[in-house]
Design a protein around this motif. Structure first.
Motif, PDB file in Angstrom:
ATOM      1  N   ALA A 251       0.982  -1.721   0.207  1.00 56.76           N
ATOM      2  CA  ALA A 251      -0.070  -0.478   0.518  1.00 56.76           C
ATOM      3  C   ALA A 251       0.480   1.512   0.030  1.00 56.76           C
ATOM      4  O   ALA A 251       2.071   1.137   0.381  1.00 56.76           O
ATOM      5  N   SER A 252       0.347   2.146  -0.954  1.00 56.82           N
ATOM      6  CA  SER A 252       1.006   3.733  -0.489  1.00 56.82           C
ATOM      7  C   SER A 252       0.661   4.517  -1.152  1.00 56.82           C
ATOM      8  O   SER A 252      -0.847   4.358  -1.422  1.00 56.82           O
ATOM      9  N   THR A 253       0.780   5.773  -0.784  1.00 54.31           N
ATOM     10  CA  THR A 253      -0.526   7.340  -1.115  1.00 54.31           C
ATOM     11  C   THR A 253       0.341   7.843  -1.878  1.00 54.31           C
ATOM     12  O   THR A 253       1.322   7.046  -2.948  1.00 54.31           O
ATOM     13  N   SER A 254      -0.255   8.511  -2.630  1.00 51.12           N
ATOM     14  CA  SER A 254       0.633   9.336  -3.534  1.00 51.12           C
ATOM     15  C   SER A 254       1.479  10.546  -3.342  1.00 51.12           C
ATOM     16  O   SER A 254       2.410  11.708  -4.859  1.00 51.12           O
ATOM     17  N   ARG A 255       0.998  10.992  -2.043  1.00 48.45           N
ATOM     18  CA  ARG A 255       1.962  12.314  -0.951  1.00 48.45           C
ATOM     19  C   ARG A 255       3.556  11.735  -1.509  1.00 48.45           C
ATOM     20  O   ARG A 255       3.680  10.826  -1.266  1.00 48.45           O
ATOM     21  N   LYS A 256       3.741  12.698  -1.509  1.00 49.67           N
ATOM     22  CA  LYS A 256       6.011  12.585  -1.288  1.00 49.67           C
ATOM     23  C   LYS A 256       6.204  12.070  -2.119  1.00 49.67           C
ATOM     24  O   LYS A 256       7.370  10.829  -1.384  1.00 49.67           O
ATOM     25  N   ARG A 257       5.697  10.966  -3.739  1.00 47.67           N
ATOM     26  CA  ARG A 257       6.571  10.024  -4.192  1.00 47.67           C
ATOM     27  C   ARG A 257       7.582  10.861  -4.182  1.00 47.67           C
ATOM     28  O   ARG A 257       8.728   9.423  -4.647  1.00 47.67           O
ATOM     29  N   GLU A 258       7.834  11.827  -4.200  1.00 53.00           N
ATOM     30  CA  GLU A 258       9.433  11.597  -4.700  1.00 53.00           C
ATOM     31  C   GLU A 258      10.600  10.973  -3.303  1.00 53.00           C
ATOM     32  O   GLU A 258      11.804  11.176  -4.206  1.00 53.00           O
ATOM     33  N   VAL A 259      10.541  10.890  -2.868  1.00 45.59           N
ATOM     34  CA  VAL A 259      10.938  10.556  -0.794  1.00 45.59           C
ATOM     35  C   VAL A 259      11.246   8.871  -1.634  1.00 45.59           C
ATOM     36  O   VAL A 259      11.802   8.519  -0.579  1.00 45.59           O
ATOM     37  N   GLN A 260      10.597   8.706  -2.073  1.00 47.74           N
ATOM     38  CA  GLN A 260      10.804   6.820  -2.806  1.00 47.74           C
ATOM     39  C   GLN A 260      10.063   6.190  -1.875  1.00 47.74           C
ATOM     40  O   GLN A 260      11.660   4.739  -1.431  1.00 47.74           O
ATOM     41  N   PRO A 261       9.891   5.992  -0.977  1.00 43.92           N
ATOM     42  CA  PRO A 261       9.527   5.677   0.391  1.00 43.92           C
ATOM     43  C   PRO A 261       9.217   3.877  -0.301  1.00 43.92           C
ATOM     44  O   PRO A 261       9.749   2.893   0.823  1.00 43.92           O
ATOM     45  N   ASN A 262       8.387   3.719  -1.008  1.00 41.73           N
ATOM     46  CA  ASN A 262       8.559   1.968  -1.478  1.00 41.73           C
ATOM     47  C   ASN A 262       9.898   1.116  -2.030  1.00 41.73           C
ATOM     48  O   ASN A 262      10.012   0.257  -0.935  1.00 41.73           O
ATOM     49  N   ASN A 263      10.936   2.042  -2.734  1.00 44.89           N
ATOM     50  CA  ASN A 263      12.094   1.093  -2.561  1.00 44.89           C
ATOM     51  C   ASN A 263      13.129   1.029  -1.322  1.00 44.89           C
ATOM     52  O   ASN A 263      13.556   0.095  -1.238  1.00 44.89           O
ATOM     53  N   ALA A 264      12.502   2.465  -0.829  1.00 45.00           N
ATOM     54  CA  ALA A 264      13.192   1.957   0.328  1.00 45.00           C
ATOM     55  C   ALA A 264      12.767   1.200   1.689  1.00 45.00           C
ATOM     56  O   ALA A 264      13.285  -0.036   2.089  1.00 45.00           O
ATOM     57  N   MET A 265      11.554   0.785   1.600  1.00 45.42           N
ATOM     58  CA  MET A 265      10.433  -0.460   3.104  1.00 45.42           C
ATOM     59  C   MET A 265      10.712  -1.844   1.485  1.00 45.42           C
ATOM     60  O   MET A 265      11.052  -2.183   2.525  1.00 45.42           O
ATOM     61  N   GLN A 266      11.085  -1.853  -0.098  1.00 37.91           N
ATOM     62  CA  GLN A 266      11.709  -2.904  -0.015  1.00 37.91           C
ATOM     63  C   GLN A 266      12.528  -3.488  -0.154  1.00 37.91           C
ATOM     64  O   GLN A 266      12.799  -4.846   0.191  1.00 37.91           O
ATOM     65  N   TRP A 267      13.431  -2.940  -0.070  1.00 36.71           N
ATOM     66  CA  TRP A 267      14.672  -3.140   0.423  1.00 36.71           C
ATOM     67  C   TRP A 267      15.068  -3.524   2.036  1.00 36.71           C
ATOM     68  O   TRP A 267      16.202  -4.246   2.162  1.00 36.71           O
ATOM     69  N   ARG A 268      14.300  -3.088   2.689  1.00 35.28           N
ATOM     70  CA  ARG A 268      14.757  -3.435   3.847  1.00 35.28           C
ATOM     71  C   ARG A 268      13.440  -5.078   4.428  1.00 35.28           C
ATOM     72  O   ARG A 268      14.819  -5.452   4.593  1.00 35.28           O
ATOM     73  N   MET A 269      12.889  -5.174   4.017  1.00 33.20           N
ATOM     74  CA  MET A 269      12.212  -5.440   3.615  1.00 33.20           C
ATOM     75  C   MET A 269      13.082  -7.705   3.027  1.00 33.20           C
ATOM     76  O   MET A 269      13.541  -8.386   3.481  1.00 33.20           O
ATOM     77  N   MET A 270      13.429  -7.177   1.697  1.00 37.20           N
ATOM     78  CA  MET A 270      14.424  -8.262   1.558  1.00 37.20           C
ATOM     79  C   MET A 270      15.969  -8.108   1.985  1.00 37.20           C
ATOM     80  O   MET A 270      16.365  -9.234   2.942  1.00 37.20           O
ATOM     81  N   ALA A 271      16.142  -7.762   3.025  1.00 37.05           N
ATOM     82  CA  ALA A 271      17.853  -7.612   4.217  1.00 37.05           C
ATOM     83  C   ALA A 271      17.416  -8.157   5.057  1.00 37.05           C
ATOM     84  O   ALA A 271      17.999  -9.196   5.338  1.00 37.05           O
ATOM     85  N   ASP A 272      15.747  -8.164   5.995  1.00 35.83           N
ATOM     86  CA  ASP A 272      15.580  -8.589   6.244  1.00 35.83           C
ATOM     87  C   ASP A 272      15.013 -10.193   6.368  1.00 35.83           C
ATOM     88  O   ASP A 272      15.250 -11.460   7.233  1.00 35.83           O
ATOM     89  N   ALA A 273      14.791 -10.658   5.582  1.00 38.77           N
ATOM     90  CA  ALA A 273      14.466 -11.960   4.823  1.00 38.77           C
ATOM     91  C   ALA A 273      15.060 -12.348   4.398  1.00 38.77           C
ATOM     92  O   ALA A 273      15.610 -13.933   4.526  1.00 38.77           O
ATOM     93  N   HIS A 274      17.198 -11.773   4.239  1.00 37.91           N
ATOM     94  CA  HIS A 274      18.399 -12.121   3.838  1.00 37.91           C
ATOM     95  C   HIS A 274      18.501 -12.502   5.276  1.00 37.91           C
ATOM     96  O   HIS A 274      18.944 -13.877   5.241  1.00 37.91           O
ATOM     97  N   GLU A 275      18.113 -12.000   6.329  1.00 35.54           N
ATOM     98  CA  GLU A 275      19.529 -11.903   7.041  1.00 35.54           C
ATOM     99  C   GLU A 275      18.287 -13.594   7.991  1.00 35.54           C
ATOM    100  O   GLU A 275      18.791 -13.936   8.593  1.00 35.54           O
ATOM    101  N   LEU A 276      16.458 -13.434   6.999  1.00 36.69           N
ATOM    102  CA  LEU A 276      16.704 -14.556   8.651  1.00 36.69           C
ATOM    103  C   LEU A 276      16.924 -16.127   7.255  1.00 36.69           C
ATOM    104  O   LEU A 276      15.963 -17.178   7.627  1.00 36.69           O
ATOM    105  N   GLY A 277      17.255 -16.091   5.991  1.00 37.77           N
ATOM    106  CA  GLY A 277      18.126 -17.333   5.969  1.00 37.77           C
ATOM    107  C   GLY A 277      17.339 -17.641   4.638  1.00 37.77           C
ATOM    108  O   GLY A 277      17.671 -18.878   4.443  1.00 37.77           O
ATOM    109  N   ALA A 278      16.950 -16.631   3.744  1.00 37.19           N
ATOM    110  CA  ALA A 278      15.642 -16.594   2.478  1.00 37.19           C
ATOM    111  C   ALA A 278      16.337 -17.253   1.661  1.00 37.19           C
ATOM    112  O   ALA A 278      17.075 -16.882   1.514  1.00 37.19           O
TER     113      ALA A 278
END
Length: 373
Positions: A288-315
């Motif tokens: 989920a995301s809002t159309s506001r402040k797209r220029e700060v790229q929250p989706n990429n930041a969030m996905q990268w955090r999720m990917m990093a955590d998944a890697h730490e879990l041994g995915a």
């Protein structure tokens, strides 16, 4: 081997899941708790020594005004799909479900057919002559997938056609996007991101975007963004009680089965997503995301955090779930395909979902019902 089949307990089902390299989250006992409109039952296959060698979660949904059921095994069952005697696995399942009152059985073998690298997907999107991903030459074919499809057809199973994916018999995506993690460092995975992704992650960090894990009490905030996303991307959103039920059921089964991530900027919630973990497979489930402040790229930041955590879990795999097969610029889902392909990895096609009519008259009635809807 001539396996026998019987209902199994949650404990037996979960013990079998723990022994397997991959089982879909939709084949866990907890997934039945997420679907209160369906009656759920765990089934187990046993060898001659009484050892469990396969398992599946079957969801049973009554046909309106008739005490007969559609039986559905989403992304399952977890059996030996490439064994020489597949009929011996599926025949007792069909017989049991017929006795249970099922008029039709739908299943989704968790078997990959073809794969396309991120570069191949990118080239296909840019090619004006390419209209569907399925028509593009894949990077690789999975051995045995075509043979499996032929065997199912000979047994009387019918592949669900595109367009049969909505309403009462809602299906699971045939095409998904996955990033392989096995044997790769986090630096390797980061190098696999395209330049736009890497720039956006840096931009989000510089702008002060903060990604945190949330909990049950944060689900209303997630859902508010999710409803906004649904309106923007033209899909029907699930209600908030669905996500509350999902959280309660999955975390009761395992405290780290489901996670919620929230991306904030200067106190504003800009993006949120759920993540599901089963063994070495991690799914980005709902976003989920809002159309506001797209220029700060929250989706990429969030996905990268999720990917990093998944890697730490041994995915071993980070799964972005469904993608569109359509490569037309007019398709509003093409942007989502571009976004997922930017993470590297590959587009993956499964062998699809398959139906077996146990009562052809009622199965045909269901087809007519779906067509009218």
């Amino acid at each position: 081997m001539n396996p026998t089949l019987r209902p199994i307990s949650r404990a037996e089902h979960l013990a079998f899941v723990a022994s397997r390299a991959f089982v879909s989250h939709m084949q866990l006992p907890s997934w039945g708790d997420v679907k209160p409109d369906w009656e759920a039952e765990s089934l187990g296959w046993f060898d001659e020594q009484g050892r469990i060698v396969g398992a599946g979660l079957v969801l049973l949904r009554p046909l309106p005004k008739v005490k007969r059921y559609l039986a559905y095994l989403p992304e399952g069952p977890a059996i030996d799909w490439h064994g020489p005697e597949l009929e011996r696995w599926l025949r007792p399942m069909l017989a049991y479900l017929k006795r249970r009152g099922a008029f039709s059985v739908k299943m989704g073998p968790p078997v990959v057919a073809r794969r396309w690298s991120a570069d191949t997907v990118k080239a296909a999107i840019a090619d004006p002559g390419a209209h569907r991903l399925g028509d593009v030459e894949p990077t690789s074919y999975e051995p045995g997938a075509d043979e499996l499809a032929d065997r199912l057809r000979r047994m009387g199973w019918r592949q669900t056609e595109p367009g049969d994916e909505e309403g009462f018999a809602a299906g699971q995506p045939r095409y998904v996007f996955q990033v392989p993690f096995a044997g790769r460092s986090l630096d390797d995975i980061q190098r696999g991101l395209n330049q736009q992704w890497r720039r956006n992650i840096k931009k989000a960090d510089k702008a002060g975007v903060k990604v945190v894990q949330g909990g049950y009490d944060d689900l209303p905030a997630f859902h508010e963004l999710y409803a906004e996303t649904a309106e923007r991307d033209r899909f029907i959103p699930r209600p908030l009680p669905y996500f509350r039920r999902m959280w309660t059921a999955l975390t009761a089964e395992h405290p780290d089965r489901m996670r919620l991530y929230l991306a904030h900027h200067e106190g504003d919630l800009l993006a949120a997503a759920t993540m599901i973990v089963v063994g070495g497979h991690v799914w980005y489930s709902y976003g989920a995301s809002t159309s506001r402040k797209r220029e700060v790229q929250p989706n990429n930041a969030m996905q990268w955090r999720m990917m990093a955590d998944a890697h730490e879990l041994g995915a071993a795999v980070y799964d972005f779930r469904g993608i569109t097969d359509t490569l037309e610029e007019s398709n509003h889902l093409l942007g989502l395909l571009r976004f997922k392909a930017g993470a590297g990895g590959e587009a993956v096609e499964y062998v699809g979902e398959w139906d077996f009519p146990l009562n052809r008259l009622l199965h045909k009635a269901l087809d007519v019902y779906l067509a009218r809807r």
